[in-house]
Design a protein around this motif. Structure first.
Motif, short mmCIF file in Angstrom:
data_model
loop_
_atom_site.label_atom_id
_atom_site.label_comp_id
_atom_site.label_asym_id
_atom_site.label_seq_id
_atom_site.Cartn_x
_atom_site.Cartn_y
_atom_site.Cartn_z
N ASN B 36 -20.63 18.06 -8.58
CA ASN B 36 -19.66 18.85 -9.34
C ASN B 36 -18.25 18.27 -9.35
O ASN B 36 -17.36 18.83 -9.96
N HIS B 37 -18.03 17.17 -8.61
CA HIS B 37 -16.71 16.55 -8.60
C HIS B 37 -16.82 15.11 -9.07
O HIS B 37 -17.20 14.23 -8.31
N ILE B 38 -16.45 14.93 -10.31
CA ILE B 38 -16.68 13.65 -10.96
C ILE B 38 -15.46 12.75 -10.82
O ILE B 38 -15.34 11.75 -11.50
N ASN B 39 -14.56 13.08 -9.90
CA ASN B 39 -13.33 12.30 -9.74
C ASN B 39 -13.45 11.23 -8.66
O ASN B 39 -12.48 10.86 -8.04
N HIS B 40 -14.68 10.76 -8.38
CA HIS B 40 -14.90 9.63 -7.49
C HIS B 40 -14.28 9.83 -6.12
O HIS B 40 -13.41 9.07 -5.70
N PRO B 41 -14.73 10.86 -5.41
CA PRO B 41 -14.12 11.17 -4.10
C PRO B 41 -14.42 10.13 -3.04
O PRO B 41 -15.43 9.43 -3.10
N SER B 42 -13.51 10.03 -2.06
CA SER B 42 -13.73 9.20 -0.88
C SER B 42 -14.41 10.04 0.18
O SER B 42 -14.53 11.26 0.05
N VAL B 43 -14.83 9.38 1.25
CA VAL B 43 -15.43 10.09 2.38
C VAL B 43 -14.47 11.17 2.89
O VAL B 43 -14.85 12.31 3.14
N ASP B 44 -13.20 10.79 3.01
CA ASP B 44 -12.22 11.72 3.54
C ASP B 44 -12.05 12.95 2.65
O ASP B 44 -11.95 14.08 3.13
N THR B 45 -12.03 12.72 1.35
CA THR B 45 -11.90 13.83 0.39
C THR B 45 -13.07 14.80 0.52
O THR B 45 -12.88 16.02 0.57
N ILE B 46 -14.27 14.24 0.58
CA ILE B 46 -15.47 15.09 0.69
C ILE B 46 -15.45 15.85 2.00
O ILE B 46 -15.73 17.05 2.06
N PHE B 47 -15.07 15.14 3.06
CA PHE B 47 -15.02 15.78 4.38
C PHE B 47 -14.07 16.97 4.39
O PHE B 47 -14.43 18.07 4.82
N LYS B 48 -12.87 16.77 3.88
CA LYS B 48 -11.88 17.85 3.86
C LYS B 48 -12.34 19.01 2.99
O LYS B 48 -12.09 20.17 3.29
N ALA B 49 -13.05 18.68 1.91
CA ALA B 49 -13.46 19.72 0.97
C ALA B 49 -14.53 20.64 1.54
O ALA B 49 -14.49 21.85 1.33
N ILE B 50 -15.48 20.09 2.27
CA ILE B 50 -16.59 20.95 2.71
C ILE B 50 -16.55 21.30 4.18
O ILE B 50 -17.36 22.10 4.64
N SER B 51 -15.62 20.74 4.94
CA SER B 51 -15.59 21.08 6.37
C SER B 51 -15.19 22.53 6.58
O SER B 51 -15.45 23.11 7.64
N GLY B 52 -14.57 23.14 5.56
CA GLY B 52 -14.26 24.57 5.66
C GLY B 52 -15.52 25.41 5.77
O GLY B 52 -15.57 26.38 6.54
N SER B 53 -16.54 25.03 5.01
CA SER B 53 -17.80 25.80 5.02
C SER B 53 -18.69 25.43 6.19
O SER B 53 -19.64 26.13 6.50
N ILE B 54 -18.44 24.28 6.83
CA ILE B 54 -19.26 23.84 7.96
C ILE B 54 -18.32 23.47 9.10
O ILE B 54 -17.94 22.30 9.23
#
Lengths: 140, 140
Positions: B36-54
DNA sequence: TTATAATTTGTAATCATTTCAACTCTATAA
DNA sequence: TTATAGAGTTGAAATGATTACAAATTATAA
């Protein structure tokens, strides 16, 4: 032989001056190396190759020089290998192929309209890179 | 709403299974994010985005999952930015544009024969990347 | 339930690159 | 010639992304 080498170095000196770069010995040696080694060397490769002729050479100097050359349009910065930056002496536009097995990077001479674009979807294009990855003909 | 989300996660579960990947909660969340995020995220971006839910999430897990997804052909590894690897959910072949000013990476939908080659100069092509760099239309 | 394998986690190691301050060299002016 | 300034070089230390590894957790199978 000695005269020939002297002429070569003087030629490089003039080229660097014409690009607004003060021709230090280190810069001349790096220029000479990348001009004659078209196998897309890394900083480490260049350092190892010429540190024999310059015993006091520091790797930081290679980084400085290559960053300068990139800014002045003398080398192209290849990010095809995610482990380290590779440098390519700028001649004319061409593509690259990187082998997943042996890591070798080949020049690919391809004529394509892709390399000629000044704008894509409203963005101003300054550099174009076409990178192929796979298995090279040696490893096949 | 809850049912809808449940259905979505089950769908992803089935997709992962069909690719031979055991559908852990972390893997499902990463898949859902990059899809759902087509803006070519980095590892860090993905981590920050979903660490709230996990809350217990480790960045190493993101690295593990993305390396697995890349091997299984779910994501494309972009080396256009020399500072960090970017990831792209694989849909169909397309090019990328990276802005030298703001760092944003855009998808470029370009039809070119370049992307269709199976062999170039004798080398077997598995991945093709067309990367443009310059100034994006926002920064112009 | 228990044993076994797979996955996740956090810490530490690795390695390319950059930062920074000290040192050297060269050119120019007094 | 000597002093001075500026540019270039050097090496040590910092940075930051990625990987290695071993312990902890979770899922799977018997």
């Amino acid at each position: 032989m000695i005269n020939k080498k002297k002429t070569l170095l003087n030629e490089i000196k003039e080229i660097l001056k014409s690009k607004g770069i003060k021709p230090s010995y280190q810069r001349i040696m790096v220029y000479n190396y990348i001009k004659n080694h078209i196998n897309h060397p890394s900083v480490d490769t260049i350092f190892k190759a010429i540190s024999g002729s310059i015993p006091t050479l520091s790797k930081t100097t290679i980084y400085n020089i290559l960053n300068l050359f990139a800014k002045k349009g003398i080398v192209d910065t290849l990010t095809i290998d995610k482990n380290e930056v590779r440098y390519d002496f700028i001649k004319k536009a061409h593509a690259h192929f990187m082998c997943k097995i042996c890591g070798e990077i080949y020049d690919i001479h391809l004529k394509s309209d892709v390399c000629l674009k000044d704008f894509v979807e409203g963005h101003k294009v300054e550099d174009t890179h076409v990178d192929f990855k796979g298995v090279c003909k040696e490893c096949l």
